[in-house]
Design a protein around this motif. Structure first.
Motif, short mmCIF file in Angstrom:
data_model
loop_
_atom_site.label_atom_id
_atom_site.label_comp_id
_atom_site.label_asym_id
_atom_site.label_seq_id
_atom_site.Cartn_x
_atom_site.Cartn_y
_atom_site.Cartn_z
N LEU A 101 -28.15 0.78 -9.53
CA LEU A 101 -26.79 0.22 -9.48
C LEU A 101 -25.73 1.23 -9.05
CD1 LEU A 101 -26.73 -2.06 -12.65
CD2 LEU A 101 -27.73 -2.45 -10.40
N THR A 106 -22.53 -1.74 -8.77
CA THR A 106 -22.96 -3.11 -8.49
C THR A 106 -22.40 -4.05 -9.56
OG1 THR A 106 -25.01 -2.45 -7.41
CG2 THR A 106 -24.94 -4.67 -8.30
N ARG A 110 -23.76 -10.02 -10.00
CA ARG A 110 -24.62 -10.05 -8.82
C ARG A 110 -26.04 -9.65 -9.16
NH1 ARG A 110 -21.74 -10.52 -4.05
NH2 ARG A 110 -23.80 -11.03 -3.23
N LEU A 291 -27.95 -5.17 -2.37
CA LEU A 291 -27.36 -5.04 -3.69
C LEU A 291 -25.92 -4.56 -3.53
CD1 LEU A 291 -28.63 -5.48 -6.50
CD2 LEU A 291 -29.01 -3.03 -6.63
N SER A 294 -24.16 -0.88 -4.26
CA SER A 294 -25.17 0.18 -4.42
C SER A 294 -25.54 0.80 -3.09
CB SER A 294 -26.43 -0.39 -5.09
OG SER A 294 -27.41 0.61 -5.23
#
Length: 306
Positions: A101, A106, A110, A291, A294
């Motif tokens: 993350l 992040t 999500r 992501l 990230s």
């Protein structure tokens, strides 16, 4: 003029010959080589230009040497793009998701959306600081994964299935999962090894790679998933793989799908996030996921246990 043609031809071929020798040596020698060897897939592609150039310069010996290097480097990559056969596993399916993350950048919702999308049973999270972990719990992560354990280096394991946590290497969480319908318990390790960002971390990187638990092909099935900070071109990681694991991406022919850095970065991507599964475990599916926030992509695998 002929002499300069010879010098130029060998100057073009020599770097690829040296790279091939180092890659085949089985050594992660020196800090810069630890970083550079990660880009072997790109070097392998470029290597085929060297023998062509040598032929244009009419230097046959250099062309032959360059072609040999290119073929060897290319051959190292072939297993990563061809699907492998599967063991006759008949146990339950275990879906694994791993996500770095980037120290909590992040958005938690999500990550949870991706966990629902992949129907993950086990979630390995790296770079999850306490503040973000609290936000993740406020968003309902424990409703999806009621069983959890925290490790060092902000690594956390979440699971739908109950487990018993065990002693783990630095940066990892180690647990024995009780998966319904499985013939025996399954050990899962959420991995986050040391990153070789500067020379002072070279030793830490080597130590953390060597501490990754070996497979136990005659014992408890084991799965490793997370940010390994190493590619399959690192001898240390290949050593772990050779104990009895298979790389899920390689099994499904997706071994060149880059996981770091994510889109928007200026240099080529490499594969440092992995799911390693005991060779008795069938890999039904593998995927790479963007992501938001990230610098890594998440990886997921659908595994059938023995």
């Amino acid at each position: 003029m002929g002499r300069w043609r010879t010098v130029l031809a060998w100057a073009l071929v020599a770097p690829f010959l040296m790279w091939t020798v180092l890659r085949l040596s089985g050594l992660d020698a020196g800090f810069r080589w630890i970083q550079l060897v990660s880009f072997t897939p790109y070097v392998a592609g470029a290597a085929f230009a060297a023998p062509v150039a040598a032929l244009l310069l009419r230097r046959r010996a250099a062309a032959v040497a360059g072609l040999a290097a290119a073929l060897v480097l290319g051959g190292l990559l072939v297993p990563r793009v061809l699907e492998e056969g599967q063991p006759a596993a008949k146990g339950p399916v275990l879906r694994v998701l791993s996500a770095n993350l980037r120290f909590g950048l992040t958005p938690p919702d999500r990550l949870l959306a991706l966990a629902r999308e992949t129907r993950a049973d086990v979630l390995s999270v790296q770079e999850l600081p306490p503040g973000t972990r609290q936000k993740l719990e406020e968003k309902g992560v424990l409703e999806l994964f009621p069983h959890t354990a925290n490790g060092t280096h902000d690594t956390t394991l979440y699971s739908r299935h109950p487990f018993q946590a065990g002693e783990a290497p630095s940066g990892a969480v180690r647990a024995t999962l009780d998966v319904p319908g499985a013939a025996q318990p399954v050990e899962f390790v959420a991995v986050h090894t040391c990153a070789p960002l500067h020379p002072g971390l070279g030793g830490c990187w080597r130590d953390s790679q060597s501490e990754l638990p070996a497979a136990t092909p005659q014992g408890t099935p084991r799965i490793l998933a997370g940010d390994f900070n190493a590619t399959l071109d690192h001898a240390s990681l290949r050593g772990v793989l050779s104990t009895g694991y298979r790389d899920a991406a390689e099994v499904r022919g997706s071994g060149l799908r880059a996981t770091w850095p994510a889109s928007g970065w200026s240099f080529p991507g490499i594969v440092i996030d992995h799911v390693f599964a005991d060779r008795r475990i069938a890999v039904l599916d593998y995927a790479v996921h963007d992501l938001p926030g990230s610098d890594h992509r998440a990886v997921s695998a659908e595994l059938r246990l023995p």
